[in-house]
Design a protein around this motif. Sequence first.
Motif, short mmCIF file in Angstrom:
data_model
loop_
_atom_site.label_atom_id
_atom_site.label_comp_id
_atom_site.label_asym_id
_atom_site.label_seq_id
_atom_site.Cartn_x
_atom_site.Cartn_y
_atom_site.Cartn_z
N ALA A 1 -3.01 2.35 6.90
CA ALA A 1 -1.88 1.43 7.04
C ALA A 1 -1.34 1.48 8.46
O ALA A 1 -1.34 2.53 9.12
CB ALA A 1 -0.78 1.79 6.05
N VAL A 2 -0.84 0.34 8.94
CA VAL A 2 -0.30 0.28 10.30
C VAL A 2 0.97 1.13 10.43
O VAL A 2 1.36 1.49 11.54
CB VAL A 2 0.00 -1.17 10.71
CG1 VAL A 2 -1.30 -1.96 10.84
CG2 VAL A 2 0.95 -1.84 9.72
N TYR A 3 1.61 1.42 9.30
CA TYR A 3 2.85 2.22 9.33
C TYR A 3 2.62 3.66 8.87
O TYR A 3 3.56 4.37 8.51
CB TYR A 3 3.94 1.55 8.48
CG TYR A 3 3.52 1.17 7.08
CD1 TYR A 3 3.59 2.08 6.03
CD2 TYR A 3 3.06 -0.12 6.80
CE1 TYR A 3 3.21 1.73 4.75
CE2 TYR A 3 2.68 -0.49 5.52
CZ TYR A 3 2.76 0.44 4.50
OH TYR A 3 2.39 0.09 3.23
N ALA A 4 1.37 4.10 8.87
CA ALA A 4 1.06 5.49 8.50
C ALA A 4 1.30 6.41 9.68
O ALA A 4 1.10 6.04 10.84
CB ALA A 4 -0.40 5.59 8.05
N GLU A 5 1.74 7.64 9.38
CA GLU A 5 1.89 8.64 10.43
C GLU A 5 0.50 9.06 10.93
O GLU A 5 -0.44 9.20 10.13
CB GLU A 5 2.62 9.87 9.90
CG GLU A 5 4.12 9.65 9.68
CD GLU A 5 4.90 9.61 10.97
OE1 GLU A 5 4.32 9.88 12.05
OE2 GLU A 5 6.11 9.30 10.92
N ASP A 6 0.40 9.27 12.23
CA ASP A 6 -0.85 9.68 12.85
C ASP A 6 -0.70 11.13 13.32
O ASP A 6 0.11 11.41 14.22
CB ASP A 6 -1.16 8.78 14.05
CG ASP A 6 -2.48 9.12 14.73
OD1 ASP A 6 -3.12 10.12 14.33
OD2 ASP A 6 -2.86 8.38 15.66
N GLU B 1 5.02 -2.43 -5.81
CA GLU B 1 6.34 -2.66 -5.23
C GLU B 1 6.37 -2.30 -3.76
O GLU B 1 6.99 -3.01 -2.95
CB GLU B 1 7.39 -1.85 -5.99
CG GLU B 1 8.81 -1.95 -5.46
CD GLU B 1 9.42 -3.34 -5.59
OE1 GLU B 1 10.47 -3.59 -4.96
OE2 GLU B 1 8.84 -4.18 -6.33
N THR B 2 5.72 -1.21 -3.38
CA THR B 2 5.72 -0.79 -1.97
C THR B 2 4.97 -1.80 -1.11
O THR B 2 5.42 -2.15 0.00
CB THR B 2 5.09 0.60 -1.83
OG1 THR B 2 5.86 1.54 -2.61
CG2 THR B 2 5.06 1.06 -0.38
N ARG B 3 3.85 -2.28 -1.59
CA ARG B 3 3.12 -3.31 -0.85
C ARG B 3 3.94 -4.58 -0.71
O ARG B 3 3.92 -5.24 0.34
CB ARG B 3 1.78 -3.58 -1.54
CG ARG B 3 0.77 -2.44 -1.38
CD ARG B 3 -0.38 -2.56 -2.34
NE ARG B 3 -1.34 -1.47 -2.16
CZ ARG B 3 -2.11 -1.00 -3.12
NH1 ARG B 3 -2.05 -1.53 -4.36
NH2 ARG B 3 -2.95 0.00 -2.88
N ARG B 4 4.67 -4.94 -1.76
CA ARG B 4 5.53 -6.13 -1.69
C ARG B 4 6.62 -5.93 -0.64
O ARG B 4 6.87 -6.83 0.19
CB ARG B 4 6.16 -6.40 -3.06
CG ARG B 4 7.00 -7.68 -3.10
CD ARG B 4 7.84 -7.77 -4.36
NE ARG B 4 8.90 -6.75 -4.39
CZ ARG B 4 10.03 -6.83 -3.68
NH1 ARG B 4 10.24 -7.87 -2.88
NH2 ARG B 4 10.94 -5.89 -3.79
N ARG B 5 7.27 -4.76 -0.66
CA ARG B 5 8.34 -4.51 0.31
C ARG B 5 7.81 -4.49 1.74
O ARG B 5 8.47 -4.98 2.66
CB ARG B 5 9.02 -3.18 0.00
CG ARG B 5 9.80 -3.16 -1.31
CD ARG B 5 10.53 -1.82 -1.48
NE ARG B 5 11.12 -1.71 -2.82
CZ ARG B 5 11.88 -0.69 -3.21
NH1 ARG B 5 12.12 0.31 -2.36
NH2 ARG B 5 12.37 -0.65 -4.43
N ALA B 6 6.64 -3.90 1.93
CA ALA B 6 6.05 -3.85 3.27
C ALA B 6 5.77 -5.26 3.79
O ALA B 6 6.02 -5.56 4.98
CB ALA B 6 4.78 -3.01 3.25
N ALA B 7 5.26 -6.13 2.92
CA ALA B 7 4.97 -7.50 3.33
C ALA B 7 6.25 -8.28 3.59
O ALA B 7 6.36 -8.98 4.61
CB ALA B 7 4.14 -8.19 2.25
N ASP B 8 7.23 -8.15 2.69
CA ASP B 8 8.49 -8.89 2.85
C ASP B 8 9.25 -8.45 4.10
O ASP B 8 9.90 -9.26 4.77
CB ASP B 8 9.38 -8.70 1.62
CG ASP B 8 8.84 -9.42 0.39
OD1 ASP B 8 7.87 -10.21 0.54
OD2 ASP B 8 9.37 -9.19 -0.71
N SER B 9 9.20 -7.15 4.41
CA SER B 9 9.93 -6.63 5.56
C SER B 9 9.12 -6.69 6.85
O SER B 9 9.63 -6.34 7.92
CB SER B 9 10.33 -5.17 5.30
OG SER B 9 11.14 -5.06 4.14
N ARG B 10 7.85 -7.10 6.74
CA ARG B 10 6.96 -7.21 7.90
C ARG B 10 6.89 -5.88 8.66
O ARG B 10 6.99 -5.83 9.89
CB ARG B 10 7.42 -8.34 8.82
CG ARG B 10 7.39 -9.70 8.15
CD ARG B 10 7.78 -10.80 9.08
NE ARG B 10 7.72 -12.11 8.41
CZ ARG B 10 8.05 -13.28 8.99
NH1 ARG B 10 8.43 -13.28 10.27
NH2 ARG B 10 7.97 -14.40 8.31
#
Length: 392
Positions: free
Chosen positions: A9-14, A270-279
């Motif tokens: 995911a683009v918002y995953a910790e590296d 739900e998490t995927r929905r929130r990630a998409a809605d919040s961009r």
Amino acid sequence: MAVMPTPRAVYAEDPARSRGRRFPEAESATRTPFARDRDRIIHATAFRRLKEKTQVFVAHEGDNFRTRLTHSLEVAQIARSLATALGLDADLAETIALAHDLGHPPFGHAGEDELERQMSDFGGFDHNVQTFRVITRLERRYPRFDGLNLTWETLEGVIKHNGPVSDRLNRPSWRAIAAFDSEFDLRLDGWASAEAQVAAIADDIAYNNHDVDDGVQAGLFRLSELLDVPLIGPILADVQRRYPDTDPSIQRLEAVREMIGAMVGDVLAETRRRAADSRVATVEDVRNLDHALVGFSRDMAEDLARLRSFLMERMYRHWRVNRTRSQARRILAEMFQLFMAEPDVLPTEWFARSQKRDEDGPAQVVCDYIAGMTDRFAIEEHRKLFHLEVWN
């Protein structure tokens, strides 16, 4: 058919971009920083003690009930599964999950309530703060520093996995966090990483399911009584329809397994929905949101609230549980008051700590000693302190 790995995911910790440790160390040649944190927690003394610490029951009441250790392992497994499915760093999610209960005292919530009562004149007690004290101060295993010297991301996730905590820094019980934060800024006014949020919701999934399982096993309520409870009721009814001749204990386990699956599936959607809605596009986007990224849907949250109400009425406030809680509170209260009045009855190391003139003070040392006890050790220590016959 082979299962395709979830893209990162683009918002995953590296782990390669970790903010590092308070005390710089050479990197491991074989493990990422987050995997190394996980291993340090697993080897910690406080982690081993979780095997005889409980949440609802006391360790001596039976071998079949969950302990803090088995609960932590269940949380870690669910957190790792969720993180993997979401393309997050599974090592970090697992690490925070394994660490989240290290500061819990003996006797579950009863022990926590009693230590809060005894510490009310000395700054109070908070199990999340105590967990932080364990991993940053109380574990003593290394020559160059106290604590485990975990990465910034793990420390952040442990202290604020349930959300921003900057509003708590004025509380006396949080002075240790405020002091640490002044030297190693954990950005306490924002949300933690998605991995930390995954660990937090995995805790909710695990304890709601294992309390259902343990409650039936303990005889606090019958399996049939769950049929009218949201979420578990329809699942159990369907299991009984599909497997009518199966032993009820297997029906119970199958229903719990399927309930975990339903809750996990809901969190992923739900998490995927929130990630998409919040961009959400970066790790920083997760921290800067005005709400949690990881969560249950509204329908699932409502069903869980009704399940918790059932467990509160039929399990957590059951007279048998109340008796155990009453005994536990008296044991800890009597030990705390004795150690404060006669600190020289503390073990040598702890007595020496209680005599130091530092920011902790004697009450905090006594609290640290008691909070680190297992259920069984607390019972035996109390007997030795208050019943001479055990020495015969």
